[in-house]
Design a protein around this motif. Sequence first.
Motif, PDB file in Angstrom:
ATOM      1  N   ASP A 124       0.831  -1.203   0.000  1.00  0.00           N
ATOM      2  CA  ASP A 124       0.000   0.000   0.000  1.00  0.00           C
ATOM      3  C   ASP A 124       0.865   1.253   0.000  1.00  0.00           C
ATOM      4  O   ASP A 124       0.599   2.213  -0.735  1.00  0.00           O
ATOM      5  N   ALA A 125       1.900   1.248   0.852  1.00  0.00           N
ATOM      6  CA  ALA A 125       2.762   2.421   0.962  1.00  0.00           C
ATOM      7  C   ALA A 125       3.506   2.688  -0.343  1.00  0.00           C
ATOM      8  O   ALA A 125       3.661   3.846  -0.758  1.00  0.00           O
ATOM      9  N   GLU A 126       3.958   1.626  -1.011  1.00  0.00           N
ATOM     10  CA  GLU A 126       4.681   1.811  -2.269  1.00  0.00           C
ATOM     11  C   GLU A 126       3.772   2.422  -3.336  1.00  0.00           C
ATOM     12  O   GLU A 126       4.178   3.330  -4.067  1.00  0.00           O
ATOM     13  N   LYS A 127       2.541   1.939  -3.416  1.00  0.00           N
ATOM     14  CA  LYS A 127       1.623   2.513  -4.395  1.00  0.00           C
ATOM     15  C   LYS A 127       1.366   3.984  -4.093  1.00  0.00           C
ATOM     16  O   LYS A 127       1.433   4.848  -4.988  1.00  0.00           O
ATOM     17  N   ALA A 128       1.048   4.293  -2.832  1.00  0.00           N
ATOM     18  CA  ALA A 128       0.726   5.674  -2.469  1.00  0.00           C
ATOM     19  C   ALA A 128       1.911   6.603  -2.693  1.00  0.00           C
ATOM     20  O   ALA A 128       1.759   7.710  -3.225  1.00  0.00           O
ATOM     21  N   ALA A 129       3.101   6.167  -2.287  1.00  0.00           N
ATOM     22  CA  ALA A 129       4.285   7.009  -2.415  1.00  0.00           C
ATOM     23  C   ALA A 129       4.610   7.301  -3.869  1.00  0.00           C
ATOM     24  O   ALA A 129       5.148   8.373  -4.196  1.00  0.00           O
ATOM     25  N   THR A 130       4.281   6.370  -4.758  1.00  0.00           N
ATOM     26  CA  THR A 130       4.585   6.547  -6.177  1.00  0.00           C
ATOM     27  C   THR A 130       3.497   7.313  -6.913  1.00  0.00           C
ATOM     28  O   THR A 130       3.776   8.237  -7.688  1.00  0.00           O
ATOM     29  N   VAL A 131       2.247   6.961  -6.676  1.00  0.00           N
ATOM     30  CA  VAL A 131       1.150   7.525  -7.472  1.00  0.00           C
ATOM     31  C   VAL A 131       0.754   8.911  -6.989  1.00  0.00           C
ATOM     32  O   VAL A 131       0.473   9.810  -7.812  1.00  0.00           O
ATOM     33  N   LEU A 132       0.699   9.136  -5.682  1.00  0.00           N
ATOM     34  CA  LEU A 132       0.186  10.416  -5.193  1.00  0.00           C
ATOM     35  C   LEU A 132       1.020  11.613  -5.657  1.00  0.00           C
ATOM     36  O   LEU A 132       0.434  12.647  -6.028  1.00  0.00           O
ATOM     37  N   GLU A 178     -13.518  -3.218   9.262  1.00  0.00           N
ATOM     38  CA  GLU A 178     -14.263  -4.361   8.733  1.00  0.00           C
ATOM     39  C   GLU A 178     -15.679  -4.402   9.292  1.00  0.00           C
ATOM     40  O   GLU A 178     -16.632  -4.721   8.566  1.00  0.00           O
ATOM     41  N   ARG A 179     -15.843  -4.090  10.572  1.00  0.00           N
ATOM     42  CA  ARG A 179     -17.200  -4.035  11.139  1.00  0.00           C
ATOM     43  C   ARG A 179     -18.021  -2.974  10.443  1.00  0.00           C
ATOM     44  O   ARG A 179     -19.205  -3.177  10.143  1.00  0.00           O
ATOM     45  N   PHE A 180     -17.398  -1.810  10.212  1.00  0.00           N
ATOM     46  CA  PHE A 180     -18.142  -0.727   9.577  1.00  0.00           C
ATOM     47  C   PHE A 180     -18.551  -1.105   8.161  1.00  0.00           C
ATOM     48  O   PHE A 180     -19.681  -0.821   7.741  1.00  0.00           O
ATOM     49  N   LEU A 181     -17.666  -1.725   7.415  1.00  0.00           N
ATOM     50  CA  LEU A 181     -18.015  -2.166   6.064  1.00  0.00           C
ATOM     51  C   LEU A 181     -19.257  -3.052   6.089  1.00  0.00           C
ATOM     52  O   LEU A 181     -20.187  -2.862   5.298  1.00  0.00           O
ATOM     53  N   THR A 182     -19.259  -4.022   6.982  1.00  0.00           N
ATOM     54  CA  THR A 182     -20.379  -4.960   7.064  1.00  0.00           C
ATOM     55  C   THR A 182     -21.669  -4.242   7.451  1.00  0.00           C
ATOM     56  O   THR A 182     -22.727  -4.459   6.843  1.00  0.00           O
ATOM     57  N   ALA A 183     -21.571  -3.374   8.462  1.00  0.00           N
ATOM     58  CA  ALA A 183     -22.762  -2.664   8.927  1.00  0.00           C
ATOM     59  C   ALA A 183     -23.280  -1.683   7.876  1.00  0.00           C
ATOM     60  O   ALA A 183     -24.497  -1.551   7.673  1.00  0.00           O
ATOM     61  N   PHE A 184     -22.379  -0.999   7.192  1.00  0.00           N
ATOM     62  CA  PHE A 184     -22.805  -0.025   6.197  1.00  0.00           C
ATOM     63  C   PHE A 184     -23.416  -0.719   4.980  1.00  0.00           C
ATOM     64  O   PHE A 184     -24.412  -0.252   4.415  1.00  0.00           O
ATOM     65  N   LEU A 206     -17.963  10.452   4.823  1.00  0.00           N
ATOM     66  CA  LEU A 206     -17.663   9.034   4.711  1.00  0.00           C
ATOM     67  C   LEU A 206     -17.146   8.700   3.316  1.00  0.00           C
ATOM     68  O   LEU A 206     -16.193   7.927   3.159  1.00  0.00           O
ATOM     69  N   PHE A 207     -17.758   9.289   2.304  1.00  0.00           N
ATOM     70  CA  PHE A 207     -17.278   9.083   0.938  1.00  0.00           C
ATOM     71  C   PHE A 207     -15.810   9.473   0.812  1.00  0.00           C
ATOM     72  O   PHE A 207     -15.017   8.782   0.163  1.00  0.00           O
ATOM     73  N   GLY A 208     -15.423  10.600   1.413  1.00  0.00           N
ATOM     74  CA  GLY A 208     -14.037  11.039   1.305  1.00  0.00           C
ATOM     75  C   GLY A 208     -13.065   9.972   1.766  1.00  0.00           C
ATOM     76  O   GLY A 208     -12.085   9.654   1.074  1.00  0.00           O
ATOM     77  N   GLN A 209     -13.329   9.397   2.937  1.00  0.00           N
ATOM     78  CA  GLN A 209     -12.433   8.349   3.444  1.00  0.00           C
ATOM     79  C   GLN A 209     -12.502   7.090   2.577  1.00  0.00           C
ATOM     80  O   GLN A 209     -11.478   6.493   2.230  1.00  0.00           O
ATOM     81  N   LEU A 210     -13.720   6.693   2.216  1.00  0.00           N
ATOM     82  CA  LEU A 210     -13.879   5.458   1.441  1.00  0.00           C
ATOM     83  C   LEU A 210     -13.406   5.612   0.000  1.00  0.00           C
ATOM     84  O   LEU A 210     -13.087   4.610  -0.660  1.00  0.00           O
ATOM     85  N   SER A 211     -13.328   6.845  -0.506  1.00  0.00           N
ATOM     86  CA  SER A 211     -12.776   7.022  -1.847  1.00  0.00           C
ATOM     87  C   SER A 211     -11.340   6.532  -1.910  1.00  0.00           C
ATOM     88  O   SER A 211     -10.863   6.107  -2.967  1.00  0.00           O
ATOM     89  N   GLN A 212     -10.672   6.570  -0.772  1.00  0.00           N
ATOM     90  CA  GLN A 212      -9.303   6.060  -0.688  1.00  0.00           C
ATOM     91  C   GLN A 212      -9.289   4.582  -0.279  1.00  0.00           C
ATOM     92  O   GLN A 212      -8.652   3.745  -0.915  1.00  0.00           O
ATOM     93  N   LEU A 213     -10.025   4.265   0.776  1.00  0.00           N
ATOM     94  CA  LEU A 213     -10.023   2.901   1.305  1.00  0.00           C
ATOM     95  C   LEU A 213     -10.592   1.889   0.322  1.00  0.00           C
ATOM     96  O   LEU A 213     -10.046   0.786   0.164  1.00  0.00           O
ATOM     97  N   ALA A 214     -11.699   2.234  -0.308  1.00  0.00           N
ATOM     98  CA  ALA A 214     -12.363   1.299  -1.217  1.00  0.00           C
ATOM     99  C   ALA A 214     -12.089   1.618  -2.677  1.00  0.00           C
ATOM    100  O   ALA A 214     -12.602   0.920  -3.555  1.00  0.00           O
ATOM    101  N   ARG A 221      -9.128  -1.876  -0.173  1.00  0.00           N
ATOM    102  CA  ARG A 221      -9.993  -2.072  -1.340  1.00  0.00           C
ATOM    103  C   ARG A 221     -10.324  -3.555  -1.499  1.00  0.00           C
ATOM    104  O   ARG A 221     -11.474  -3.915  -1.776  1.00  0.00           O
ATOM    105  N   ALA A 222      -9.329  -4.429  -1.310  1.00  0.00           N
ATOM    106  CA  ALA A 222      -9.589  -5.862  -1.416  1.00  0.00           C
ATOM    107  C   ALA A 222     -10.583  -6.319  -0.356  1.00  0.00           C
ATOM    108  O   ALA A 222     -11.460  -7.153  -0.623  1.00  0.00           O
ATOM    109  N   LEU A 223     -10.466  -5.769   0.842  1.00  0.00           N
ATOM    110  CA  LEU A 223     -11.418  -6.105   1.903  1.00  0.00           C
ATOM    111  C   LEU A 223     -12.821  -5.648   1.529  1.00  0.00           C
ATOM    112  O   LEU A 223     -13.803  -6.371   1.744  1.00  0.00           O
TER     113      LEU A 223
END
Length: 345
Positions: A124-132, A178-184, A206-214, A221-223
């Motif tokens: 994750d860190a390698e992707k972020a450090a390169t793409v951002l 993971e709990r939040f994903l399931t509940a949402f 919530l969209f702002g955070q999930l735009s990155q996470l998911a 994203r895989a989760l």
Amino acid sequence: MAEAPLRLIGGTGSPYTRKMVALLRYRRIPYAVTWGHPAQELERLGVAPPRPVLLPTLLFEEDGDIRARCDSTPLIRRLEAEHAGREVVPANAALAFIDYLLEDFADEWGTKWMFHYRWCRPADAEKAATVLPLTIDVSLPPRELEAVARAFGDRQIERLWVVGSNTATAPVIEASYERFLTAFAAHLEQQPCLLGRRPGASDFALFGQLSQLAGFDPTPRALADDKAPRVVAWVDRLEDLGGLEPTEADWNDPSALPPTLRPLLEEVGRVYAPALLANAAAVAAGDAEWETEIDGAAWRQRSFPYQAKCLGWIRDEYAALDAGARAQVDALLAGTGCDRLLAPG
């Protein structure tokens, strides 16, 4: 005469930038984005920077001058006052309070999910450090990109302490996500937004955070793909709701909220409430760090005055409710753990 666009400086990898851009699209407020570092762009424009300089920074004309403003929550309220129609703060006071609480949770606890997952694992860190860095300047030469990516990644990994991420707290952060994903996902089976069939400020937070996470970082994203594909689809939809035609009837009745909202509020009470309370106590006592138990595990991190203010603002919002709205909020939050936040400090 066409309305001049609201100028915004930010980055695609910033949850708060994505929060505000999606909100502006939904509200049909003309805007123009500059993808870049606010401090550098403000210096180029000759505009005094805010303190601190945050992503995104919005530029407003005030008394004939251009002023730079940050902090998405008060900016949303300012836009509510200055632009009529398609509001994101519910007219019902009790519902507006729940929206405020969920927005604060997404902004302040959701960023723990995001920053932790982005920088705690090498892939994750390698992707972020390169793409951002490329999202700021897509034409960076390879050798320069390599140097920038290395320095950027090292700096961000060293800052995991800011969100309290370490080997002891990692399981708490990841279990909460993971709990939040399931509940949402379960909540989205009932309705397309947190508080009805139209988005509130909390949806955009919530969209702002999930735009990155998911949507960007590989591990979370895989989760999301595995556990909550409905949430992945929701993120794609929230990017642009400019075509939605909302009505007041699209808000939930606060006396008849779907039962699927309660697990989301319980997550707020389970993890965010104890963090807010411990941090505020430490700030009040002048302690540089705080320690408490969150979800059965020891949590220790540096104290932050801003998050002590967040607790104060939640209490201010609650104190401003009339007796009827307060009774509705009390009933909704009873037993969720969120009720602990409402007692005067």
